[in-house]
Design a protein around this motif. Structure first.
Motif, PDB file in Angstrom:
ATOM      1  N   ARG A  96     -25.549 -28.277  38.970  1.00 41.84           N
ATOM      2  CA  ARG A  96     -25.220 -26.891  38.612  1.00 41.84           C
ATOM      3  C   ARG A  96     -25.417 -26.588  37.135  1.00 41.84           C
ATOM      4  O   ARG A  96     -24.979 -25.543  36.661  1.00 41.84           O
ATOM      5  N   GLY A  97     -26.017 -27.489  36.390  1.00 43.24           N
ATOM      6  CA  GLY A  97     -26.179 -27.267  34.969  1.00 43.24           C
ATOM      7  C   GLY A  97     -24.865 -27.392  34.228  1.00 43.24           C
ATOM      8  O   GLY A  97     -24.104 -28.349  34.451  1.00 43.24           O
ATOM      9  N   LEU A  98     -24.562 -26.439  33.338  1.00 43.84           N
ATOM     10  CA  LEU A  98     -23.328 -26.438  32.561  1.00 43.84           C
ATOM     11  C   LEU A  98     -22.294 -25.564  33.257  1.00 43.84           C
ATOM     12  O   LEU A  98     -22.525 -24.374  33.473  1.00 43.84           O
ATOM     13  N   VAL A  99     -21.152 -26.155  33.581  1.00 46.44           N
ATOM     14  CA  VAL A  99     -20.099 -25.439  34.313  1.00 46.44           C
ATOM     15  C   VAL A  99     -18.808 -25.523  33.509  1.00 46.44           C
ATOM     16  O   VAL A  99     -18.419 -26.612  33.071  1.00 46.44           O
ATOM     17  N   PRO A 100     -18.122 -24.385  33.276  1.00 41.58           N
ATOM     18  CA  PRO A 100     -16.834 -24.449  32.580  1.00 41.58           C
ATOM     19  C   PRO A 100     -15.874 -25.407  33.278  1.00 41.58           C
ATOM     20  O   PRO A 100     -15.783 -25.423  34.513  1.00 41.58           O
ATOM     21  N   ALA A 101     -15.161 -26.208  32.496  1.00 38.61           N
ATOM     22  CA  ALA A 101     -14.268 -27.222  33.069  1.00 38.61           C
ATOM     23  C   ALA A 101     -13.170 -26.607  33.912  1.00 38.61           C
ATOM     24  O   ALA A 101     -12.637 -27.260  34.817  1.00 38.61           O
ATOM     25  N   ALA A 102     -12.813 -25.353  33.635  1.00 39.17           N
ATOM     26  CA  ALA A 102     -11.737 -24.695  34.381  1.00 39.17           C
ATOM     27  C   ALA A 102     -12.193 -24.127  35.717  1.00 39.17           C
ATOM     28  O   ALA A 102     -11.365 -23.628  36.501  1.00 39.17           O
ATOM     29  N   THR A 103     -13.476 -24.214  36.036  1.00 35.48           N
ATOM     30  CA  THR A 103     -14.011 -23.658  37.275  1.00 35.48           C
ATOM     31  C   THR A 103     -13.464 -24.401  38.492  1.00 35.48           C
ATOM     32  O   THR A 103     -13.456 -25.630  38.530  1.00 35.48           O
ATOM     33  N   ALA A 104     -13.030 -23.652  39.493  1.00 30.85           N
ATOM     34  CA  ALA A 104     -12.544 -24.268  40.728  1.00 30.85           C
ATOM     35  C   ALA A 104     -13.713 -24.842  41.528  1.00 30.85           C
ATOM     36  O   ALA A 104     -14.778 -24.223  41.628  1.00 30.85           O
ATOM     37  N   VAL A 105     -13.518 -26.025  42.083  1.00 36.66           N
ATOM     38  CA  VAL A 105     -14.540 -26.673  42.906  1.00 36.66           C
ATOM     39  C   VAL A 105     -13.962 -27.016  44.267  1.00 36.66           C
ATOM     40  O   VAL A 105     -12.749 -27.061  44.459  1.00 36.66           O
ATOM     41  N   THR A 106     -14.847 -27.280  45.210  1.00 34.72           N
ATOM     42  CA  THR A 106     -14.456 -27.581  46.581  1.00 34.72           C
ATOM     43  C   THR A 106     -15.000 -28.935  47.001  1.00 34.72           C
ATOM     44  O   THR A 106     -15.795 -29.555  46.282  1.00 34.72           O
TER      45      THR A 106
END
Length: 221
Positions: A96-106
């Motif tokens: 996904r490239g660069l993703v903010p650390a606070a982003t929710a993941v599944t």
């Protein structure tokens, strides 16, 4: 090291008024044993349960579990010193490239990450990272800092960062000679004490060096 280099390093560690400081956190391995524990339908620990139940779980939480002390230290340090806010704490991911650390993941996101190794020749990893780095460059002013919290001795992401960010990408000079566990401990204590490290450009830097003395043990809650 020459006196001029030390002076340059000190300047690099400070951001001027109105500047941003973006941290790029090197990724955790999503295909190992700890990732399999998270993905297991039989896992009974809270983080796995939250993921199965569809509760919000941040990328930072997941990668901290996968990597342990090192990623925990990177995340704590970046959260302490990112400017102007936590949206400038970005994680390099396998797809996904660069993703903010606070982003929710599944769980589906983790399965996707597990299918792709961090290899600079793999377009599934490289192309999203190049895309996001170019977007980042377009937003940077001369006063903005981009700090890599990760090993500068590997080409898996450093070569891509240098190609696009060039001299704009810096890293903590205190990382040279330290292993992952030592870096994690150093970052945790700097975050707790609110004492930033010194940054130097990755380009042209000494990437391997003599191992520094061990850190004094310290407990963190």
């Amino acid at each position: 090291m020459a006196k001029g280099s030390l002076e340059k390093k000190s300047v690099r560690s400070k951001a001027g008024a109105g500047a941003t400081r973006t941290f790029l956190l090197s990724p955790a391995y999503a295909g190992g044993r700890r990732a399999q524990m998270l993905l297991s339908a039989r896992a009974a620990f809270p983080l796995a349960g939250r993921l199965r139940d569809g509760e919000p779980v941040s990328l930072g939480e997941v990668f901290t579990f996968l990597s342990g002390l090192y990623f925990r230290g990177k995340l704590a340090y970046a959260n302490a010193f990112a400017l102007p806010d936590l949206s400038h704490v970005l994680v390099i991911t396998p797809t996904r490239g660069l993703v903010p650390a606070a982003t929710a993941v599944t769980l589906a996101d983790l399965r996707e990450f597990a299918e792709v190794d961090i290899e600079e020749t793999d377009p599934r990893y490289r192309l999203p990272l190049e895309r996001d780095l170019r977007r980042l460059v377009r937003r940077l002013s001369p006063e903005c800092q981009v700090v890599l919290l990760g090993s500068v001795a590997t080409g898996k992401y450093v070569s891509i960062l240098l190609e696009i960010l060039q001299e704009r990408i810096v890293f903590p000079t205190e990382f040279v000679g330290r292993g992952d566990m030592s870096r994690g401990g150093l970052l945790l204590r700097c975050a707790a004490d609110r004492i930033p490290l010194n940054y130097i450009p990755v380009h042209g830097a000494l990437r391997r060096g003599k191992r520094p003395p061990k850190l004094e043990p310290r407990r963190y809650t």
